[in-house]
Design a protein around this motif. Structure first.
Motif, PDB file in Angstrom:
ATOM      1  N   GLN A 119      41.121  23.381  -6.412  1.00  0.00           N
ATOM      2  CA  GLN A 119      42.186  22.974  -7.325  1.00  0.00           C
ATOM      3  C   GLN A 119      42.721  24.117  -8.175  1.00  0.00           C
ATOM      4  OE1 GLN A 119      41.989  19.179  -9.278  1.00  0.00           O
ATOM      5  NE2 GLN A 119      39.900  18.899  -8.555  1.00  0.00           N
ATOM      6  N   ILE A 120      41.975  25.205  -8.279  1.00  0.00           N
ATOM      7  CA  ILE A 120      42.392  26.311  -9.133  1.00  0.00           C
ATOM      8  C   ILE A 120      43.539  27.063  -8.477  1.00  0.00           C
ATOM      9  CG2 ILE A 120      41.671  28.482 -10.187  1.00  0.00           C
ATOM     10  CD1 ILE A 120      38.855  27.350 -10.346  1.00  0.00           C
ATOM     11  N   VAL A 121      44.599  27.269  -9.236  1.00  0.00           N
ATOM     12  CA  VAL A 121      45.757  27.999  -8.731  1.00  0.00           C
ATOM     13  C   VAL A 121      45.503  29.492  -8.865  1.00  0.00           C
ATOM     14  CG1 VAL A 121      48.216  28.442  -9.037  1.00  0.00           C
ATOM     15  CG2 VAL A 121      47.312  26.123  -9.329  1.00  0.00           C
ATOM     16  N   ASP A 122      45.552  30.194  -7.741  1.00  0.00           N
ATOM     17  CA  ASP A 122      45.345  31.636  -7.741  1.00  0.00           C
ATOM     18  C   ASP A 122      46.489  32.303  -8.497  1.00  0.00           C
ATOM     19  OD1 ASP A 122      45.150  34.373  -7.079  1.00  0.00           O
ATOM     20  OD2 ASP A 122      44.149  33.892  -5.187  1.00  0.00           O
ATOM     21  N   PRO A 123      46.191  33.115  -9.536  1.00  0.00           N
ATOM     22  CA  PRO A 123      47.269  33.750 -10.300  1.00  0.00           C
ATOM     23  C   PRO A 123      48.027  34.814  -9.520  1.00  0.00           C
ATOM     24  CG  PRO A 123      45.129  34.552 -11.034  1.00  0.00           C
ATOM     25  CD  PRO A 123      44.857  33.441 -10.073  1.00  0.00           C
ATOM     26  N   GLY A 124      47.593  35.092  -8.286  1.00  0.00           N
ATOM     27  CA  GLY A 124      48.337  36.041  -7.459  1.00  0.00           C
ATOM     28  C   GLY A 124      47.850  37.460  -7.647  1.00  0.00           C
ATOM     29  N   SER A 125      48.756  38.359  -7.980  1.00  0.00           N
ATOM     30  CA  SER A 125      48.420  39.778  -8.088  1.00  0.00           C
ATOM     31  C   SER A 125      47.383  40.006  -9.183  1.00  0.00           C
ATOM     32  CB  SER A 125      49.681  40.589  -8.390  1.00  0.00           C
ATOM     33  OG  SER A 125      50.263  40.158  -9.597  1.00  0.00           O
ATOM     34  N   GLU A 139      25.840  23.826 -13.525  1.00  0.00           N
ATOM     35  CA  GLU A 139      27.214  23.390 -13.273  1.00  0.00           C
ATOM     36  C   GLU A 139      28.204  24.435 -13.783  1.00  0.00           C
ATOM     37  OE1 GLU A 139      28.340  20.757 -11.785  1.00  0.00           O
ATOM     38  OE2 GLU A 139      26.650  19.381 -11.612  1.00  0.00           O
ATOM     39  N   ILE A 140      27.957  24.943 -14.985  1.00  0.00           N
ATOM     40  CA  ILE A 140      28.875  25.908 -15.583  1.00  0.00           C
ATOM     41  C   ILE A 140      28.857  27.224 -14.823  1.00  0.00           C
ATOM     42  CG2 ILE A 140      29.248  27.331 -17.641  1.00  0.00           C
ATOM     43  CD1 ILE A 140      28.518  24.889 -19.297  1.00  0.00           C
ATOM     44  N   ALA A 141      27.660  27.708 -14.458  1.00  0.00           N
ATOM     45  CA  ALA A 141      27.563  28.967 -13.725  1.00  0.00           C
ATOM     46  C   ALA A 141      28.279  28.882 -12.382  1.00  0.00           C
ATOM     47  CB  ALA A 141      26.097  29.337 -13.517  1.00  0.00           C
ATOM     48  N   ALA A 142      28.077  27.772 -11.673  1.00  0.00           N
ATOM     49  CA  ALA A 142      28.731  27.604 -10.381  1.00  0.00           C
ATOM     50  C   ALA A 142      30.244  27.505 -10.541  1.00  0.00           C
ATOM     51  CB  ALA A 142      28.185  26.355  -9.688  1.00  0.00           C
ATOM     52  N   THR A 143      30.688  26.811 -11.595  1.00  0.00           N
ATOM     53  CA  THR A 143      32.124  26.689 -11.853  1.00  0.00           C
ATOM     54  C   THR A 143      32.736  28.043 -12.183  1.00  0.00           C
ATOM     55  OG1 THR A 143      31.840  24.430 -12.661  1.00  0.00           O
ATOM     56  CG2 THR A 143      33.848  25.567 -13.305  1.00  0.00           C
ATOM     57  N   VAL A 144      32.032  28.839 -12.987  1.00  0.00           N
ATOM     58  CA  VAL A 144      32.516  30.169 -13.357  1.00  0.00           C
ATOM     59  C   VAL A 144      32.685  31.044 -12.120  1.00  0.00           C
ATOM     60  CG1 VAL A 144      31.799  32.319 -14.471  1.00  0.00           C
ATOM     61  CG2 VAL A 144      31.700  30.169 -15.734  1.00  0.00           C
ATOM     62  N   GLN A 145      31.706  31.024 -11.237  1.00  0.00           N
ATOM     63  CA  GLN A 145      31.806  31.845 -10.035  1.00  0.00           C
ATOM     64  C   GLN A 145      32.896  31.332  -9.100  1.00  0.00           C
ATOM     65  OE1 GLN A 145      27.927  32.519  -8.250  1.00  0.00           O
ATOM     66  NE2 GLN A 145      27.691  34.289  -9.607  1.00  0.00           N
ATOM     67  N   ALA A 146      33.103  30.017  -9.080  1.00  0.00           N
ATOM     68  CA  ALA A 146      34.199  29.465  -8.276  1.00  0.00           C
ATOM     69  C   ALA A 146      35.542  29.961  -8.792  1.00  0.00           C
ATOM     70  CB  ALA A 146      34.153  27.937  -8.305  1.00  0.00           C
ATOM     71  N   MET A 147      35.689  30.022 -10.111  1.00  0.00           N
ATOM     72  CA  MET A 147      36.929  30.539 -10.699  1.00  0.00           C
ATOM     73  C   MET A 147      37.130  31.999 -10.328  1.00  0.00           C
ATOM     74  SD  MET A 147      37.252  28.757 -14.459  1.00  0.00           S
ATOM     75  CE  MET A 147      35.576  29.006 -15.023  1.00  0.00           C
ATOM     76  N   SER A 148      36.057  32.766 -10.351  1.00  0.00           N
ATOM     77  CA  SER A 148      36.144  34.184  -9.997  1.00  0.00           C
ATOM     78  C   SER A 148      36.594  34.360  -8.555  1.00  0.00           C
ATOM     79  CB  SER A 148      34.785  34.850 -10.220  1.00  0.00           C
ATOM     80  OG  SER A 148      34.803  36.185  -9.769  1.00  0.00           O
ATOM     81  N   ARG A 149      36.060  33.533  -7.659  1.00  0.00           N
ATOM     82  CA  ARG A 149      36.444  33.638  -6.245  1.00  0.00           C
ATOM     83  C   ARG A 149      37.905  33.277  -6.024  1.00  0.00           C
ATOM     84  NH1 ARG A 149      31.182  31.477  -5.620  1.00  0.00           N
ATOM     85  NH2 ARG A 149      31.998  29.349  -5.432  1.00  0.00           N
ATOM     86  N   ARG A 150      38.468  32.495  -6.932  1.00  0.00           N
ATOM     87  CA  ARG A 150      39.886  32.143  -6.842  1.00  0.00           C
ATOM     88  C   ARG A 150      40.743  33.099  -7.666  1.00  0.00           C
ATOM     89  NH1 ARG A 150      42.147  29.189  -3.088  1.00  0.00           N
ATOM     90  NH2 ARG A 150      43.597  28.231  -4.554  1.00  0.00           N
ATOM     91  N   ASN A 151      40.192  34.267  -7.986  1.00  0.00           N
ATOM     92  CA  ASN A 151      40.925  35.342  -8.656  1.00  0.00           C
ATOM     93  C   ASN A 151      41.220  35.056 -10.119  1.00  0.00           C
ATOM     94  OD1 ASN A 151      41.888  37.973  -8.438  1.00  0.00           O
ATOM     95  ND2 ASN A 151      44.001  37.308  -8.133  1.00  0.00           N
ATOM     96  N   ILE A 152      40.419  34.188 -10.754  1.00  0.00           N
ATOM     97  CA  ILE A 152      40.521  33.970 -12.196  1.00  0.00           C
ATOM     98  C   ILE A 152      39.579  34.945 -12.891  1.00  0.00           C
ATOM     99  CG2 ILE A 152      40.273  32.304 -14.083  1.00  0.00           C
ATOM    100  CD1 ILE A 152      42.433  31.559 -12.116  1.00  0.00           C
ATOM    101  N   GLY A 153      40.053  35.575 -13.947  1.00  0.00           N
ATOM    102  CA  GLY A 153      39.188  36.437 -14.734  1.00  0.00           C
ATOM    103  C   GLY A 153      38.470  35.630 -15.794  1.00  0.00           C
TER     104      GLY A 153
END
Length: 592
Positions: free
Chosen positions: A333-339, A528-542
């Motif tokens: 569901q996380i939108v990749d911010p792109g560049s 739950e939080i650690a896994a969510t954080v890493q999921a965000m990172s994989r989707r290019n979220i800082g």
């Protein structure tokens, strides 16, 4: 319709019903500004009076039609209310109340001395009744009752739309926690102006209807006693509840009639009635009925789902099955911010009095990585986050997002540029349900503006449907779908932490600053939080992660910064940095 049919055969009841309809409009105006938005506007009664004097002056002195005078009264009182609020955008509740009181006293003095407009101490008599298609609508007769009833129904319909829309959620958030509004991209100052404008317009409408109902108007009608009665109706009915004004007006009318029937004990009956209602119905009549309904439906619904799980070790934290499953779903569901994007903090200083909370710190964060920010209590971690989000002023240095200066920007502007955050203590609106708390983020960055949300137009409804679907999906991913319609005030601490993260994901941020998300949580919830954080990172979220739990930091972070007494003392991969002796000495209090 039913009230009109019952009252039509009795002049007294007809007069009472008409007065109650107008009182309902005025009480809605005060409930909107005080009950929903949490602003104690002491100028509401003089604004109500101004609406009456304006419509009478335009209709009687200038010869305008009643309908044009009514519209002008609404527009003028709404605009003047906004002007009153403009200088108060940065004032706290107490000082704002004092300012509105000062304005009320000043405007009252102006009206008293402007005799051609208000009639001075005598007032204005022999006001011409309005006409509709050549028929006079005289106060006390059925025609004027239906006029007041139609406007009361329109007010009810408007408030229903506000209550069901994003505007209702934003007004409630303004009352409970203005900082939350800024954190989801909404300007608290603008929301406050909208509340003043809407409330002032409704008060002006009620004033105009009252003046042409009584056919006599003077300044004594809009005295402090009327403000007290208005406050009583709002509190007795239930401040902040949609049906509160209706119940409040009915309660006041009932007590008035009962006290008149027992004229020798009028004040006693009135006082006892108010005391019983306040004591027996915390939150007013509407609040009492709401709790009763929750008790009944809660019993049918059964117990809330359990959130506990098995204890996990630091080595297992990322691989925890529940967290991994949720993270995989959230990642979709996380939108990749792109560049690739970067936040660069250079030589930033923050001073409070003579103390440097942050002293020449330089750090940088990029999308697609998880960066930890650790240090002992008072090291300046939260203050540094506050400088990035516009919550704290700096005394030196620069902060830039992709080369664009962030210093001097308000928090809601920083959010709209792609920087979201959580807080040390979860900033959740207790009066809203969990799904409404998450939807609040879409209200801030969605396409529907404040006017569309106020009127709950088709565009606003479409936005609500989309945000509700996504909010439910995010809550399901963190295991809270079964609690989505439960009020946040009834939820445990760990649930509120997860809701705050879900709300930030609704913003589709490029960066998410998490301030101690693991505080007060079990190892299961941290998984739950650690896994969510890493999921965000994989989707290019800082992700910038501030926390004292080393298991969480080790499991989630790619690299870390260490602060001590406002200074940066180390940076690098977690394993290397945490092994350095000066870090151990500063953070753990072990002598080097």
């Amino acid at each position: 319709m039913l009230v009109g049919a019952i009252a039509s055969g009795n002049d007294y009841y007809l007069h009472l019903a008409t007065a109650a309809a107008i009182a309902y409009i005025l009480t809605v105006a005060f409930n909107l500004i005080y009950g929903y938005a949490g602003i104690f506007n002491l100028a509401i009664i003089i604004i109500y009076g101004l609406g009456g004097f304006t419509s009478v002056y335009l209709a009687t002195t200038l010869g305008a039609s009643f309908w044009l005078a009514l519209l002008a009264a609404v527009v003028i009182t709404s605009a003047l209310s906004v002007l009153v609020a403009l200088p108060s955008r940065r004032l706290g509740e107490l000082f704002l109340a004092i300012q509105t009181l000062a304005f009320a006293l000043a405007l009252g003095e102006v009206l008293l001395n402007w005799q051609t407009f208000s009639g001075g101490t005598i007032g204005i008599y022999s006001i011409s009744p309005p006409t509709l298609f050549g028929v006079e609508l005289v106060g006390g007769l059925p025609g004027y009752y239906w006029l007041a009833a139609v406007f009361a129904w329109m007010t009810y319909a408007l408030m229903l739309r506000i209550h069901m829309s994003g505007m209702g959620r934003m007004l409630t958030a303004l009352r409970e926690g203005p900082r939350v509004l800024a954190a989801v991209g909404v300007s608290p100052a603008t929301t406050r102006l909208v509340a003043f404008g809407l409330s002032g317009g409704l008060a002006g409408l009620a004033g105009a209807l009252y003046a042409h109902f009584q056919l006599v108007i003077d300044l004594d009608t809009f005295s402090f006693g009327r403000l007290v009665a208005l406050l009583l109706a709002t509190i007795l009915g239930g401040a902040g509840y949609f049906l509160g004004p209706l119940f409040g007006v009915l309660a006041i009318v009932a007590m008035d009639e009962l006290s008149l029937a027992t004229s020798q004990a009028q004040d006693l009956v009135y006082g006892i009635g108010i005391l019983v209602l306040v004591v027996a119905t915390r939150g007013g009549i509407a609040g009492g009925l709401s709790r009763l309904r929750a008790l009944v439906t809660g019993g049918r619904r059964g117990a809330e789902p359990e959130l506990t799980g098995t204890e996990l070790t630091a080595a297992d934290i990322v691989a925890a099955a529940p967290g991994a499953e949720a993270a995989a779903s959230i990642a979709e569901q996380i939108v990749d911010p792109g560049s690739r994007r970067r936040i660069v903090v250079s030589e930033v200083c923050v001073t409070f009095g003579g103390t440097k909370a942050v002293d020449g710190v330089s750090v940088e964060f990029s999308t697609g990585e998880v960066v930890g920010l650790i240090g002992p209590n008072g090291a300046g971690k939260t203050t540094l986050l506050n400088t990035i989000t516009g919550d704290a002023p700096t005394s030196g240095g620069t902060i830039a997002l992709d080369g664009e200066d962030l210093l001097g920007r308000r928090q809601q502007e920083v959010v709209r540029l792609g920087v979201g955050r959580t807080f040390q203590s979860p900033k959740i609106i207790p009066e809203l349900t969990l799904v409404e708390n998450v939807m609040l983020a879409a209200d801030g960055v969605g396409d529907a503006g404040w006017l569309q949300q106020t009127l709950h137009t088709p565009a606003s409804k479409r936005q609500d449907r989309r945000s509700h679907e996504r909010a439910m999906s995010l809550l399901a991913d963190v295991g809270l779908a079964g609690r989505a319609d439960h009020r946040a005030s009834d939820q445990p601490y760990g649930v509120l932490r997860l809701v705050e993260i879900a709300r930030n994901l609704m913003l589709d941020p490029a960066f998410l600053l998490l301030d101690e998300p693991g505080a007060g949580l079990t190892e299961f919830e941290r998984a739950e939080i650690a896994a969510t954080v890493q999921a965000m990172s994989r989707r290019n979220i800082g992700v910038v992660l501030v926390d004292h739990n080393m298991s969480l930091i080790n499991a989630a972070c790619d690299r870390i910064y260490v602060l001590d007494t406002g200074r940066l003392i180390a940076e690098g991969p977690p394993g290397e940095v945490l092994a350095q002796q000066h870090v151990i000495s500063a953070y753990l209090g072990v002598s080097g």
